[in-house]
Design an enzyme around this catalytic site. Sequence first.
Site, PDB file in Angstrom:
ATOM      1  N   LYS A   1      53.870  36.877  29.477  1.00  0.00           N
ATOM      2  CA  LYS A   1      52.194  37.009  29.465  1.00  0.00           C
ATOM      3  C   LYS A   1      51.622  36.270  28.365  1.00  0.00           C
ATOM      4  O   LYS A   1      52.433  36.481  27.242  1.00  0.00           O
ATOM      5  CB  LYS A   1      51.831  38.430  29.422  1.00  0.00           C
ATOM      6  CG  LYS A   1      51.896  39.388  30.706  1.00  0.00           C
ATOM      7  CD  LYS A   1      51.482  40.777  30.372  1.00  0.00           C
ATOM      8  CE  LYS A   1      51.858  41.838  31.489  1.00  0.00           C
ATOM      9  NZ  LYS A   1      51.070  41.444  32.567  1.00  0.00           N
TER      10      LYS A   1
ATOM     11  N   ARG B   1      57.065  47.144  40.133  1.00  0.00           N
ATOM     12  CA  ARG B   1      57.296  47.199  41.887  1.00  0.00           C
ATOM     13  C   ARG B   1      58.939  47.309  42.077  1.00  0.00           C
ATOM     14  O   ARG B   1      59.660  48.236  42.880  1.00  0.00           O
ATOM     15  CB  ARG B   1      56.941  46.108  42.737  1.00  0.00           C
ATOM     16  CG  ARG B   1      57.274  44.724  42.564  1.00  0.00           C
ATOM     17  CD  ARG B   1      56.500  43.867  43.164  1.00  0.00           C
ATOM     18  NE  ARG B   1      55.231  43.533  42.429  1.00  0.00           N
ATOM     19  CZ  ARG B   1      54.273  42.750  42.811  1.00  0.00           C
ATOM     20  NH1 ARG B   1      54.597  41.991  43.891  1.00  0.00           N
ATOM     21  NH2 ARG B   1      53.024  42.641  42.123  1.00  0.00           N
TER      22      ARG B   1
HETATM   23  N1  BES Z   1      51.209  45.742  34.528  1.00  0.00           N
HETATM   24  C1  BES Z   1      50.849  44.459  35.144  1.00  0.00           C
HETATM   25  C2  BES Z   1      49.683  44.907  35.824  1.00  0.00           C
HETATM   26  C3  BES Z   1      48.325  45.291  35.054  1.00  0.00           C
HETATM   27  C4  BES Z   1      47.470  44.227  34.468  1.00  0.00           C
HETATM   28  C5  BES Z   1      48.010  46.408  34.508  1.00  0.00           C
HETATM   29  C6  BES Z   1      46.369  44.505  33.772  1.00  0.00           C
HETATM   30  C7  BES Z   1      46.832  46.734  33.788  1.00  0.00           C
HETATM   31  C8  BES Z   1      46.054  45.756  33.561  1.00  0.00           C
HETATM   32  C9  BES Z   1      51.858  44.399  36.106  1.00  0.00           C
HETATM   33  O1  BES Z   1      53.143  44.690  35.701  1.00  0.00           O
HETATM   34  C10 BES Z   1      51.789  42.686  36.232  1.00  0.00           C
HETATM   35  O2  BES Z   1      52.050  42.105  35.312  1.00  0.00           O
HETATM   36  N2  BES Z   1      51.444  42.386  37.374  1.00  0.00           N
HETATM   37  C11 BES Z   1      51.255  40.756  37.745  1.00  0.00           C
HETATM   38  C12 BES Z   1      51.961  40.664  39.028  1.00  0.00           C
HETATM   39  C13 BES Z   1      51.983  39.225  39.528  1.00  0.00           C
HETATM   40  C14 BES Z   1      53.029  38.745  38.656  1.00  0.00           C
HETATM   41  C15 BES Z   1      52.520  39.176  40.742  1.00  0.00           C
HETATM   42  C16 BES Z   1      49.808  40.795  37.574  1.00  0.00           C
HETATM   43  O3  BES Z   1      48.835  41.427  38.027  1.00  0.00           O
HETATM   44  O4  BES Z   1      49.345  39.536  37.228  1.00  0.00           O
HETATM   45 MN    MN Z   2      54.227  43.015  34.632  1.00  0.00          MN
END
Ligand code: BES
Ligand code: MN
Length: 433
Positions: free
Chosen positions: A214, A288
């Site tokens: 990220k 997931r």
């Molecule tokens: N923990 C994050 C989702 C999240 C984002 C929670 C902002 C709270 C605030 C999750 O693990 C994630 O990174 N999801 C990705 C999924 C994508 C890679 C398909 C996302 O939401 O970008």
């Molecule tokens: Mn994530």
Amino acid sequence: MVTPGSAPQAVFVIKTKELEKLTTDFFRNEMSKIPAQLKNSGVKFVDVLLPESEKFKNLFNDDAEYFYQTFVEGILLGNYEFSKYKSEKKKPSKLEVRFYSDSPAAAKGIKNGIALIDSVYFTRDLVNEPAITLTPQELAARIRKRFSGTGVKVKVLNKNEILKRKMNALYSVGKGSANPPLLIELHYKPAKAKSKIALVGKGVTYDSGGYSIKPTDGMVDMKADMAGAAAVVGILDAAAKLKMPVELYGVIPAVENLINGNSYKPGDIVSTASGKTIEVKNTDAEGRIILADALEYASAKKPEKIIDFATLTGACVVALGEYAAGLFSKDEEIENKFKSIGEKTFELVWPLPFRDEYSKLLESDIADISNLGPRWGGAITAAKFLEFFVDKSVEYAHIDIAGPAMKNKLSNYTEKWNTGYGVRLTVEYLKSL
Ligand code: BES
Ligand code: MN
Ligand code: ZN
């Protein structure tokens, strides 16, 4: 409204609005402003003359107890702070709040509210704790401590036990950290239970994204990626305290999603305990993957329903904003109840599509399922991924809490600290069974 022995030191006049315009959060939200307003003011007592519930019975479906409960919830939620890391310790100024009412429902509502918000505080403390302290091990230790000597049994599976049970999906996400993954199981079994429900909570104590890393802006709040786990803990805590007549399992996969020479990588294939295989297309879709093993584990408990809570996708926040959680379920009763109880508790929930057509988007050439769908509908494909690992004979609901678990401007009392979303909502749902 008189403080015995002295003149009242403060009087709060709540603006009279037209009744139809009031939300169920009006009194909670107004009360929650009081602690901050009076902090360090020298005021020691606040006397609150509770209005009669009769006037507001439509808002609360005739639940007078709950109407009164919102007053004490407001005071306590508004009084929450997470200040343990401030080096200058202010000693907390003491404010006594006294509620006056002729209604027997008020006494009960206040008592329930105090017990419930104590559980919400525990959840909020876990979610607000930085990841440097709150590792999977520390999460398990705090849970053990909280429930020792209570009616809730805690069992913690360590890395070796996770591997022995072939929960390689959970293991893979956690193996890039010096703090190994854990699976935490909670069990509350009252003498007489009306039903048996498994609650599953995403427990990523820190989400860097892994090799699909990220940007910094997306990482700073990721200590809260265990808010689902913390909600499950708070729900069991409250249920046991309130002696609710429902058997509950709590299942928490706890990991740090980090990077080292042993981390899982895009392109890897990992398998769950049942043998289902997952193609890892993005290591940031880690929630997931760990939930796959946890949902299989929960299914093996043969519950009537499985409900999971997860800060699963940014896409859900794009769809709904920060004020409501996304609800995915084929069970109309769950959907209707959560939606209306969401209105009542003001922990809002909104149903999103959960149709089977979306599952195609997760097909993989090389494994049983891919952990990544296309760009659009990311909250839905994430939910369909989870469903793939749930026993088909069990009623299932997934609640994506990525928005409302984090601090947000919905109410005065959600603005400053991560919210503890889901505890008040689900306790009220369990009461309705
Ligand atoms: N923990 C994050 C989702 C999240 C984002 C929670 C902002 C709270 C605030 C999750 O693990 C994630 O990174 N999801 C990705 C999924 C994508 C890679 C398909 C996302 O939401 O970008
Ligand atoms: Mn994530
Ligand atoms: Zn995550």
